[in-house]
Enzyme design. Structure first.
Site, PDB file in Angstrom:
ATOM      1  N   CYS A 305       0.819  -1.217   0.000  1.00 41.08           N
ATOM      2  CA  CYS A 305       0.000   0.000   0.000  1.00 41.08           C
ATOM      3  C   CYS A 305       0.855   1.271   0.000  1.00 41.08           C
ATOM      4  O   CYS A 305       0.551   2.245  -0.687  1.00 41.08           O
ATOM      5  CB  CYS A 305      -0.971   0.004   1.172  1.00 41.08           C
ATOM      6  SG  CYS A 305      -0.225  -0.306   2.791  1.00 41.08           S
ATOM      7  N   ASP A 429      -7.512   5.431  -1.436  1.00 44.67           N
ATOM      8  CA  ASP A 429      -7.138   4.189  -0.750  1.00 44.67           C
ATOM      9  C   ASP A 429      -6.381   3.261  -1.697  1.00 44.67           C
ATOM     10  O   ASP A 429      -6.944   2.767  -2.674  1.00 44.67           O
ATOM     11  CB  ASP A 429      -8.393   3.493  -0.231  1.00 44.67           C
ATOM     12  CG  ASP A 429      -8.092   2.440   0.810  1.00 44.67           C
ATOM     13  OD1 ASP A 429      -6.978   1.874   0.768  1.00 44.67           O
ATOM     14  OD2 ASP A 429      -8.957   2.170   1.667  1.00 44.67           O
ATOM     15  N   HIS A 431      -5.514   0.267  -1.177  1.00 43.81           N
ATOM     16  CA  HIS A 431      -5.821  -1.133  -0.920  1.00 43.81           C
ATOM     17  C   HIS A 431      -6.861  -1.703  -1.885  1.00 43.81           C
ATOM     18  O   HIS A 431      -7.171  -2.899  -1.815  1.00 43.81           O
ATOM     19  CB  HIS A 431      -6.325  -1.304   0.519  1.00 43.81           C
ATOM     20  CG  HIS A 431      -5.354  -0.812   1.557  1.00 43.81           C
ATOM     21  ND1 HIS A 431      -5.385   0.481   2.031  1.00 43.81           N
ATOM     22  CD2 HIS A 431      -4.319  -1.420   2.173  1.00 43.81           C
ATOM     23  CE1 HIS A 431      -4.411   0.641   2.923  1.00 43.81           C
ATOM     24  NE2 HIS A 431      -3.750  -0.482   3.031  1.00 43.81           N
TER      25      HIS A 431
END
Length: 472
Positions: A305, A429, A431
């Site tokens: 990440c 994000d 992820h």
């Protein structure tokens, strides 16, 4: 390199005409003055072609053809010089219509495309009506040079909702003529021996009220050698000298053109800002690419990440023209940390995490970009950092990498109320593991506004705030 066209922004349709013009000439010697005269004469011929009845403009993905120098004659017959320019949208075949098998030479839905851009193709008729003259052959023996290149014409004009086709195409012809003049200047300035340097028109979207302008650069000449010209443009348009408005990477990307690399750009633009009492939004400035898990045939689910957040930051510096270096891969990021002595050689090719301190080191090593580090002892303190974050987006405008525990995210902005202290964070994000589907990404919150409880209230966080180089 000179600005060739400037139109105010506002409501209306953008007309963009592109097409090649063949530049061909013979030289008896490589004398510089002679070459300049021959080049200028060749451009005079090209001016004549653009102003001749052989000049044809076709509307892309439609049956519409317009002869601007024949009284703005057009086909189909329903189109007249007094037709409103915006009405041409109804003739354009959209991708949705084509996939449904509805292509025809009839009028299309009057709804038109989502963006007010009409693309046109510049062409020249080769044949003419009337009797043909007999060919005459002659033979001359002499040493000469034949120079040939293609001029990539690319002109943009903005119309108002009341402009007719006649009005719009008069503006287009004026823009084509001006662009030829600027191409001639660039070619004469950079001619070397028998080599012709191709002029390269690029469009740049400047802050309001300046709008969209076009600049002609010499192709192949790097940005590093054009700083004097950029300084002149900054002075001409009264722009600050700490932002690279006119670097090639900052060229305007038209919304109806897909990016070739497949990454989504600026997904946060599809979101609405949260409403806070006396709140104001402070956002990332410029363009970035969304980098997340599982892209680039790389399985980094569960450990990559921070690498992806770093890639998003690097894409920002690349697409604002601060660097020509491609976005680094995971391996290149790891090698950079080995090169600066932060990691052992065995780190390259591993699946080890990195944090904001490593992100800071890589940005400095690969891009020469410095960063500030903000330390937050626990997540509950982040709600008190509104002023610092707002000032960062105002002054620097770069994405922020934040790491805490085992998670890393990218902060793209904040909405903050100075009076109440309320704050919301715009989070990208890394992820996410799905496809480049903007609706899924925004609907599911992979790019979205988060409240203060998004952070682990007891975990510590380090924020890497990249500093923008102050260059033209």
């Amino acid at each position: 390199m000179v600005v060739t066209d400037s139109q105010p922004s506002g409501m209306g349709t953008i007309l963009r005409v592109r097409g090649p013009l063949e530049f061909k000439c013979h030289l008896d010697s490589t004398d510089v003055l002679l070459m300049q005269k021959v080049i200028s004469r060749t451009f005079e011929t090209l001016h004549s072609q653009v102003k001749s009845e052989s000049c044809v403009l076709t509307v892309c993905d439609s049956p519409v053809i317009i002869w601007p120098n024949k009284g703005v004659y057009a086909t189909p017959e329903e189109i007249s010089p007094n037709t409103l320019c915006e009405d041409m949208h109804q003739w354009i075949q959209t991708d949705e219509q084509e996939s449904a098998g509805k292509r025809s030479a009839k009028k299309k839905s009057k709804k038109g495309p989502a963006v007010g851009i009409i693309n046109l193709r510049l062409m020249m008729e080769v044949t003419r009506t009337g009797p043909l003259s007999a060919p005459i052959l002659s033979r001359t023996v002499q040493k000469s040079y034949f120079l040939s290149t293609t001029l990539p014409m690319d002109c943009v004009v903005r119309t108002t909702c009341n402009d007719t086709i006649k009005d719009a195409f008069e503006h287009l012809l004026e823009a084509l003529t001006r662009q030829l003049c600027e191409m001639e200047k660039v070619m004469l300035q950079h001619v070397k021996g028998t080599e012709l340097l191709v002029p390269e028109p690029l469009h740049f979207l400047l802050p309001e009220p300046k709008g969209l302008v076009t600049v002609v650069y010499p192709a192949g000449v790097p940005d590093s050698q054009l700083e004097a010209q950029r300084e002149e443009l900054h002075q001409q348009f009264e722009l600050p000298d700490d932002w690279p408005y006119f670097r090639r990477a900052n060229a305007y990307h038209f919304p109806n053109e897909p990016y070739k690399d497949g990454y989504l750009r600026n997904p946060h633009l599809a979101l609405t800002h949260p409403s806070l009492e006396n709140g104001k939004a402070y956002l990332v400035q410029g363009i970035y690419s969304y980098h997340h898990y599982m892209q680039d045939h790389m399985d980094d689910n569960g450990w990559g990440c921070a690498y992806r957040s770093l890639q998003t930051i690097c894409s920002w510096f690349q697409q604002q023209g601060y660097t020509e270096r491609p976005v680094p891969t995971h391996k290149e990021i790891q090698q950079a940390l080995v090169d600066v002595g932060d990691k052992q050689a065995s780190f390259v090719g591993s699946r080890q995490w990195i944090g904001s301190i490593e992100v800071q080191a890589v940005l400095n090593q690969l891009l020469g970009v410095t960063s500030k580090i903000m330390f937050v002892s626990q997540g509950s303190e982040l709600s008190s950092k509104g002023r610092e974050l707002a000032n960062h987006f105002l002054s620097e405008g770069t994405p922020i990498m934040i790491g805490g525990g085992v998670l890393a995210h990218t902060i793209l902005g904040v909405t903050w109320s100075e009076t109440t202290g309320q704050i919301r964070y715009l989070i990208l994000d890394p992820h996410y593991t799905g496809a480049e589907d903007l609706q899924v990404i925004t609907d599911k919150g992979w790019c979205g506004w988060k409240s203060a409880d998004f952070w682990d209230q007891t975990a510590y966080y380090n924020l890497c705030l990249p500093q923008r180089p102050k260059v033209i």
